[in-house]
Design an enzyme around this catalytic site. Sequence first.
Site, PDB file in Angstrom:
ATOM      1  N   GLU A  41     -16.976   5.169   5.790  1.00  0.00           N
ATOM      2  CA  GLU A  41     -15.782   4.611   6.903  1.00  0.00           C
ATOM      3  C   GLU A  41     -15.582   5.404   7.858  1.00  0.00           C
ATOM      4  O   GLU A  41     -16.449   6.418   8.044  1.00  0.00           O
ATOM      5  CB  GLU A  41     -14.395   4.475   6.035  1.00  0.00           C
ATOM      6  CG  GLU A  41     -13.976   5.694   5.613  1.00  0.00           C
ATOM      7  CD  GLU A  41     -12.779   5.854   4.462  1.00  0.00           C
ATOM      8  OE1 GLU A  41     -12.184   4.603   4.918  1.00  0.00           O
ATOM      9  OE2 GLU A  41     -12.274   6.682   3.994  1.00  0.00           O
ATOM     10  N   LYS A  66      -2.855   6.653   1.430  1.00  0.00           N
ATOM     11  CA  LYS A  66      -2.719   6.843   2.868  1.00  0.00           C
ATOM     12  C   LYS A  66      -1.848   8.056   2.608  1.00  0.00           C
ATOM     13  O   LYS A  66      -0.816   7.766   3.024  1.00  0.00           O
ATOM     14  CB  LYS A  66      -2.054   5.765   3.364  1.00  0.00           C
ATOM     15  CG  LYS A  66      -2.644   5.643   4.898  1.00  0.00           C
ATOM     16  CD  LYS A  66      -2.147   4.269   5.499  1.00  0.00           C
ATOM     17  CE  LYS A  66      -2.451   4.236   7.011  1.00  0.00           C
ATOM     18  NZ  LYS A  66      -3.782   4.215   7.496  1.00  0.00           N
ATOM     19  N   ARG A 104       0.907  -1.189   0.009  1.00  0.00           N
ATOM     20  CA  ARG A 104      -0.075   0.053  -0.159  1.00  0.00           C
ATOM     21  C   ARG A 104       0.709   1.378   0.006  1.00  0.00           C
ATOM     22  O   ARG A 104       0.354   2.341  -0.740  1.00  0.00           O
ATOM     23  CB  ARG A 104      -1.234  -0.081   1.283  1.00  0.00           C
ATOM     24  CG  ARG A 104      -1.997   1.225   1.168  1.00  0.00           C
ATOM     25  CD  ARG A 104      -3.144   1.018   2.267  1.00  0.00           C
ATOM     26  NE  ARG A 104      -2.477   0.779   3.625  1.00  0.00           N
ATOM     27  CZ  ARG A 104      -3.214   0.663   4.523  1.00  0.00           C
ATOM     28  NH1 ARG A 104      -4.777   0.287   4.731  1.00  0.00           N
ATOM     29  NH2 ARG A 104      -2.783   0.775   6.001  1.00  0.00           N
TER      30      ARG A 104
END
Length: 365
Positions: free
Chosen positions: A247, A214, A112
């Site tokens: 989320e 992220k 990621r």
Amino acid sequence: LKHRPSGSWYQPACSATVPAMSNGTNGGVKRKLEILDRDAFLERSKAARLRRNPKGHFIKAMYNSLVDAIITDPELMVLPLDDHAIVRGHAVFDTCTLASGCVYRLGIHLDRLFKSASLARLKLPFGDSEEENRRRITEIVCETCVASGLRNGGVRYFLTAGPGNFGYTSAGCEPAFYVTVLSGEKSAEVKATSESLVPATEVPMKPTLLATLKSNNYLLNCMLAMAAQDRGGNFGINYRDDGSISEGCVANCCIVTKEKVFITPPFDGILAGTTVRKAMQLIKEHMQGEDKEIKEVRQEKMKKDQLFEALEVIMTSGDLGVAPVTSIDGTSIGDGQVGPVAKKLKELIWKDAFEGDKEHIKLTY
């Protein structure tokens, strides 16, 4: 500015009267800020840190690629002010877990990280090859964990455009990579939490690019948590204009329906959480079947009304985090108690981290 007869402009010497301070003193005259040398600054920095963390700093070790070394003195765990992580928020980060002297799930987190770096157009710190960067970063994370002396804890690392200037692109900057190893007791206990729904009209969702990588830009995440906590929640559960769930601030939202279906939203416009992916894997391996806790695992759009109809609502985060939600906005979920799926899922995740060996790098201290 005054105009001189010659037609040129000039700035006269500063002679403006400094307004009085609230205490009646003349601002800028009575008080003069000190200019500190290195030793004085470090002394004051330590005093300021001890005000915040009187029992000792939670960061036990830090790697800094700019000096290519590990630091254990908290006063030296700093970033240059011209690092674009600060100047423009041009940085990405990720995490992993230190469990029983092993680095747990570093691989999936690095997958990621590299995806985030590519989307953020960040130059890799250790050459152009992802393979070489992965090898070097793995070594650095492991060595920093050993230097910390911890056998259980958290690891957080940052890839930034680096220092160089106050410009708005990374031109002229040196890419930087930082690793921190954090103390903090993790618990195998399942702890219930209350939650609150927060509409996107109040705290907007991130645009898709920022939601799926992220980045260091967690302003909206912070605002979501603050809005939720103002009304008795924790992570907060964001929902869109059509009522569909997105989320939490740092967590994925899951439900167990009355039909024993485990559902979490697809990763469209939200972060592909590593913990919820592990949860789905473990449920399929250990809990799914006609005579078991779960009959089916699905990723599909989930509406806010489904939360209140569910047997269980669970928030997952941080490799080990399984937080059963027993109430939302004052309304009980299920019977208002921690459910069997949350209990077993926490047990499975904990066992996988602390007793497993499939996604572990064993360290030598």
